[in-house]
Design an enzyme around this catalytic site. Structure first.
Site, PDB file in Angstrom:
ATOM      1  N   ASP A   1      -1.314  10.913  10.105  1.00 25.79           N
ATOM      2  CA  ASP A   1      -2.623  10.760  10.782  1.00 25.79           C
ATOM      3  C   ASP A   1      -2.440  10.282  12.224  1.00 25.79           C
ATOM      4  O   ASP A   1      -1.436   9.712  12.593  1.00 25.79           O
ATOM      5  CB  ASP A   1      -3.555   9.792  10.045  1.00 25.79           C
ATOM      6  CG  ASP A   1      -4.256  10.424   8.860  1.00 25.79           C
ATOM      7  OD1 ASP A   1      -4.360  11.662   8.839  1.00 25.79           O
ATOM      8  OD2 ASP A   1      -4.699   9.687   7.957  1.00 25.79           O
ATOM      9  N   ARG A   2      -3.497  10.542  13.018  1.00 27.82           N
ATOM     10  CA  ARG A   2      -3.534  10.168  14.442  1.00 27.82           C
ATOM     11  C   ARG A   2      -2.584  11.037  15.262  1.00 27.82           C
ATOM     12  O   ARG A   2      -3.001  11.882  15.999  1.00 27.82           O
ATOM     13  CB  ARG A   2      -3.213   8.680  14.650  1.00 27.82           C
ATOM     14  CG  ARG A   2      -4.195   7.740  13.981  1.00 27.82           C
ATOM     15  CD  ARG A   2      -5.411   7.538  14.841  1.00 27.82           C
ATOM     16  NE  ARG A   2      -6.285   6.502  14.317  1.00 27.82           N
ATOM     17  CZ  ARG A   2      -7.483   6.248  14.809  1.00 27.82           C
ATOM     18  NH1 ARG A   2      -7.953   6.935  15.804  1.00 27.82           N
ATOM     19  NH2 ARG A   2      -8.225   5.318  14.298  1.00 27.82           N
TER      20      ARG A   2
ATOM     21  N   HIS B   1       0.292  -2.121   9.883  1.00 30.87           N
ATOM     22  CA  HIS B   1      -1.167  -1.906   9.838  1.00 30.87           C
ATOM     23  C   HIS B   1      -1.907  -2.201  11.149  1.00 30.87           C
ATOM     24  O   HIS B   1      -3.042  -1.802  11.296  1.00 30.87           O
ATOM     25  CB  HIS B   1      -1.724  -2.773   8.699  1.00 30.87           C
ATOM     26  CG  HIS B   1      -3.129  -2.472   8.251  1.00 30.87           C
ATOM     27  ND1 HIS B   1      -3.642  -1.206   8.137  1.00 30.87           N
ATOM     28  CD2 HIS B   1      -4.139  -3.317   7.855  1.00 30.87           C
ATOM     29  CE1 HIS B   1      -4.890  -1.273   7.676  1.00 30.87           C
ATOM     30  NE2 HIS B   1      -5.217  -2.539   7.514  1.00 30.87           N
TER      31      HIS B   1
ATOM     32  N   HIS C   1       2.016  -3.044   3.376  1.00 28.12           N
ATOM     33  CA  HIS C   1       1.409  -2.431   4.551  1.00 28.12           C
ATOM     34  C   HIS C   1       0.326  -3.303   5.173  1.00 28.12           C
ATOM     35  O   HIS C   1       0.319  -3.558   6.372  1.00 28.12           O
ATOM     36  CB  HIS C   1       0.821  -1.060   4.220  1.00 28.12           C
ATOM     37  CG  HIS C   1       0.177  -0.414   5.414  1.00 28.12           C
ATOM     38  ND1 HIS C   1       0.913   0.082   6.467  1.00 28.12           N
ATOM     39  CD2 HIS C   1      -1.133  -0.258   5.759  1.00 28.12           C
ATOM     40  CE1 HIS C   1       0.092   0.530   7.397  1.00 28.12           C
ATOM     41  NE2 HIS C   1      -1.157   0.338   6.990  1.00 28.12           N
TER      42      HIS C   1
ATOM     43  N   HIS D   1       2.668   6.920  12.219  1.00 27.23           N
ATOM     44  CA  HIS D   1       1.461   7.692  12.553  1.00 27.23           C
ATOM     45  C   HIS D   1       1.747   9.022  13.251  1.00 27.23           C
ATOM     46  O   HIS D   1       1.200   9.319  14.311  1.00 27.23           O
ATOM     47  CB  HIS D   1       0.528   6.848  13.425  1.00 27.23           C
ATOM     48  CG  HIS D   1      -0.419   5.997  12.631  1.00 27.23           C
ATOM     49  ND1 HIS D   1      -1.286   6.515  11.693  1.00 27.23           N
ATOM     50  CD2 HIS D   1      -0.612   4.655  12.612  1.00 27.23           C
ATOM     51  CE1 HIS D   1      -1.980   5.540  11.145  1.00 27.23           C
ATOM     52  NE2 HIS D   1      -1.587   4.391  11.668  1.00 27.23           N
TER      53      HIS D   1
ATOM     54  N   ASP E   1       4.125   1.249  11.021  1.00 26.50           N
ATOM     55  CA  ASP E   1       3.398   2.519  11.159  1.00 26.50           C
ATOM     56  C   ASP E   1       4.112   3.459  12.136  1.00 26.50           C
ATOM     57  O   ASP E   1       4.505   3.051  13.230  1.00 26.50           O
ATOM     58  CB  ASP E   1       1.987   2.276  11.713  1.00 26.50           C
ATOM     59  CG  ASP E   1       1.180   1.284  10.898  1.00 26.50           C
ATOM     60  OD1 ASP E   1       1.765   0.336  10.362  1.00 26.50           O
ATOM     61  OD2 ASP E   1      -0.054   1.448  10.831  1.00 26.50           O
TER      62      ASP E   1
ATOM     63  N   ASP F   1       1.551   4.322   6.499  1.00 29.43           N
ATOM     64  CA  ASP F   1       0.945   5.009   7.656  1.00 29.43           C
ATOM     65  C   ASP F   1       1.962   5.880   8.386  1.00 29.43           C
ATOM     66  O   ASP F   1       2.191   5.753   9.586  1.00 29.43           O
ATOM     67  CB  ASP F   1       0.266   4.010   8.608  1.00 29.43           C
ATOM     68  CG  ASP F   1      -1.086   3.528   8.087  1.00 29.43           C
ATOM     69  OD1 ASP F   1      -1.380   3.784   6.889  1.00 29.43           O
ATOM     70  OD2 ASP F   1      -1.843   2.908   8.843  1.00 29.43           O
TER      71      ASP F   1
ATOM     72  N   ASN G   1      -2.730   2.535   4.182  1.00 25.61           N
ATOM     73  CA  ASN G   1      -4.116   2.947   3.967  1.00 25.61           C
ATOM     74  C   ASN G   1      -4.358   4.388   4.407  1.00 25.61           C
ATOM     75  O   ASN G   1      -5.330   5.031   3.988  1.00 25.61           O
ATOM     76  CB  ASN G   1      -5.093   1.997   4.689  1.00 25.61           C
ATOM     77  CG  ASN G   1      -4.893   1.974   6.179  1.00 25.61           C
ATOM     78  OD1 ASN G   1      -3.790   1.693   6.652  1.00 25.61           O
ATOM     79  ND2 ASN G   1      -5.934   2.254   6.941  1.00 25.61           N
ATOM     80  N   HIS G   2      -3.460   4.942   5.247  1.00 27.28           N
ATOM     81  CA  HIS G   2      -3.631   6.336   5.679  1.00 27.28           C
ATOM     82  C   HIS G   2      -2.972   7.344   4.743  1.00 27.28           C
ATOM     83  O   HIS G   2      -3.084   8.549   4.988  1.00 27.28           O
ATOM     84  CB  HIS G   2      -3.132   6.525   7.115  1.00 27.28           C
ATOM     85  CG  HIS G   2      -4.169   6.148   8.129  1.00 27.28           C
ATOM     86  ND1 HIS G   2      -5.035   7.062   8.684  1.00 27.28           N
ATOM     87  CD2 HIS G   2      -4.502   4.954   8.647  1.00 27.28           C
ATOM     88  CE1 HIS G   2      -5.847   6.441   9.520  1.00 27.28           C
ATOM     89  NE2 HIS G   2      -5.546   5.162   9.517  1.00 27.28           N
TER      90      HIS G   2
ATOM     91  N   ARG H   1     -12.198  -4.583   9.859  1.00 30.20           N
ATOM     92  CA  ARG H   1     -12.176  -3.130   9.619  1.00 30.20           C
ATOM     93  C   ARG H   1     -13.323  -2.683   8.722  1.00 30.20           C
ATOM     94  O   ARG H   1     -13.555  -1.487   8.566  1.00 30.20           O
ATOM     95  CB  ARG H   1     -10.866  -2.733   8.931  1.00 30.20           C
ATOM     96  CG  ARG H   1      -9.637  -3.048   9.738  1.00 30.20           C
ATOM     97  CD  ARG H   1      -8.390  -2.798   8.910  1.00 30.20           C
ATOM     98  NE  ARG H   1      -7.198  -3.292   9.572  1.00 30.20           N
ATOM     99  CZ  ARG H   1      -6.450  -2.582  10.404  1.00 30.20           C
ATOM    100  NH1 ARG H   1      -6.760  -1.339  10.681  1.00 30.20           N
ATOM    101  NH2 ARG H   1      -5.369  -3.108  10.958  1.00 30.20           N
TER     102      ARG H   1
END
Length: 482
Positions: A258-259, A411, A336, A228, A226, A255, A287-288, A384
């Protein structure tokens, strides 16, 4: 009686230590201390609600919902139980469930202006969701945004002084100039952004859902986890390990966005390298890379701010073209999230998946993107709230069934940037150091050299970035609950 009092007072001491660890952003340690306090006194709602908050910080929203629910069960009038559960539901995109919890908070604390404000924001989010659902067009009727864009017809203003693509080909000189511009927080012109994203889309959609990667003997291959939206840390990876090229290929394992608040810069950089040399840049879906996550965690807002509304839909389309997994030299499975709720899944089953959609809430595609390893055998519910947890026996069986040696996945944030589990058969790699500017973790990447493919793990620390906070472009309401 005395023993009972000393047990309760020890539990209280552990809670205070856990609170200190939480304040120091040591969330794993905080959870461990709350666990100990709960073991001594499992009838204190505060302990459960506090542990729920630590789970939220670690993005373990399913566990947070369970803990907050337990706090509510112990004390139905404890507003923080509803508050924490509502925050966890919000983080999962379950706005309607969140709304019910914030309504309870308001009922318990009718004169609290903060509770009223949060309830109002949540109501607005649910109304917006209902409106979007009402006007949504079904997948089959939806016209491709990509097909409606002609970037050739977009004029570049004379005053634009940034990187330019001459003609149809993305060059290394262009990418170097673009990276310099991004480093100085300059924007790329929309014409060239469209060109990069559309060209990357053509390449990605022609790939299978599971991509086989071949590393010739004597050559190497780098897998990153990730990122991010941490663009300056991405640049640092290239500084340490070299720019992507035919001789120095990479796989970024989902990923990307995001964030972090430089997600546009990250995704345009990765897509530009894909355009420059498709075999130098492999990309997997995380997943993002989905509409529901991008709506909550900042990418959608950032795209709107830095590019335009059209790009929001375009990125959503392109993310549906990303492959779901890779296999290196027939021996290393890279994904991922993780493995499956059933045994017997073959690589051919993954290759056959129709991935051109938003991720479903169950099934193989969902599990590839969302699942996590667990330290004990068998399978368990996901911390999660999506996917599942799987043990070493599940990993071993999957590897045996498919004649593989190793699972590499991402992840999850790890203190050292990586973690080796499941008797050495599974490695988690995470490439966003000091995640969200608060976790204090290292980042890592893995270099594999052929033919032996022994993992060489390189760790690195975060580098400074401009003063733009993580989640700067996220939904307003979301900032209220973090």
């Amino acid at each position: 009686m005395e023993t009972e009092n000393s047990t309760l007072s020890r539990a209280e001491e552990l809670k205070l230590l856990a609170n200190e660890a939480f304040k120091a952003h040591k969330f794993f340690q905080a959870i461990d201390l709350y666990n100990q306090a709960i073991k001594l006194n499992d009838q204190n709602a505060v302990y459960w609600a506090n542990r729920a908050f630590a789970h939220i910080k670690l993005e373990e929203y399913g566990s947070a919902v369970q803990d907050a629910s337990k706090a509510i069960e112990i004390d139905p009038k404890y507003s923080k139980g509803y508050y924490r559960r509502g925050a966890a539901y919000l983080s999962m995109g379950k706005f309607k469930e969140a709304l019910k919890d914030f309504q309870q908070v308001k009922k318990i604390r009718p004169n609290d202006p903060d509770a009223a404000k949060k309830l109002k924001e949540c109501e607005k989010a649910v109304m917006k969701l209902k409106f979007e659902e009402a006007i949504a067009v079904s997948e089959s009727e939806r016209r491709s945004i990509a097909d409606s864009i002609d970037y050739h017809s977009i004029d570049v203003e004379p005053q634009y002084s940034g990187a330019r693509i001459e003609g149809e080909t993305v060059t290394l000189d262009f990418i170097r100039q673009m990276l310099d511009d991004f480093r100085s927080q300059k924007r790329l012109h929309k014409r060239y952004a469209f060109q990069i994203v559309l060209q990357a889309r053509e390449m990605l959609r022609s790939l299978p859902s599971l991509v086989d990667v071949t590393i010739p003997s004597g050559k190497h291959f780098t897998v990153c986890g990730d990122v991010h939206g941490q663009f300056y840390d991405l640049l640092n990876i290239f500084e340490i390990n070299g720019l992507p090229s035919e001789e120095n290929p990479y796989l970024f394992n989902g990923d990307f966005v995001d964030r972090g608040s430089f997600s546009v810069e990250v995704i345009l950089t990765l897509f530009a390298f894909k355009c420059l040399c498709p075999s130098a840049m492999h990309l997997a879906r995380g997943n993002h890379e989905s509409k529901s996550m991008n709506k909550i965690y900042g990418f959608e807002g950032e795209v709107r701010s830095k590019l335009s509304e059209t790009f929001v839909g375009l990125f959503a389309e392109v993310f549906c073209c990303l492959p779901l997994a890779h296999v290196i030299n027939g021996k290393i499975f890279v994904v991922h999230g993780g493995l499956f709720s059933v045994d017997g899944v073959q690589l051919a089953d993954i290759k056959a998946l129709d991935r051109f959609c938003e991720p479903p809430e169950e099934g193989l595609m969902c599990e590839l993107l969302w699942s996590d390893p667990q330290p004990f055998p068998g399978r368990g519910p996901s911390k999660r709230g999506v996917g599942l947890s799987f043990g070493a026996d599940v990993t071993k069986r999957f590897l045996q069934d498919n004649n593989l040696d190793l699972v590499v996945r991402s992840h999850e944030v790890k203190d050292e940037g990586y973690q080796i589990e499941h008797d050495g058969k599974l490695i988690t790699v995470f490439s966003a150091p000091n995640y969200c500017d608060q976790m204090g973790n290292k980042g890592a990447f893995i270099r594999f050299e052929a033919p032996d493919l022994k993992p060489n793990i390189v760790t690195f620390s975060a580098v400074p970035h401009p003063d733009v906070k993580p989640m700067a472009y996220a939904n307003n309401f979301f900032g209220l609950f973090s």
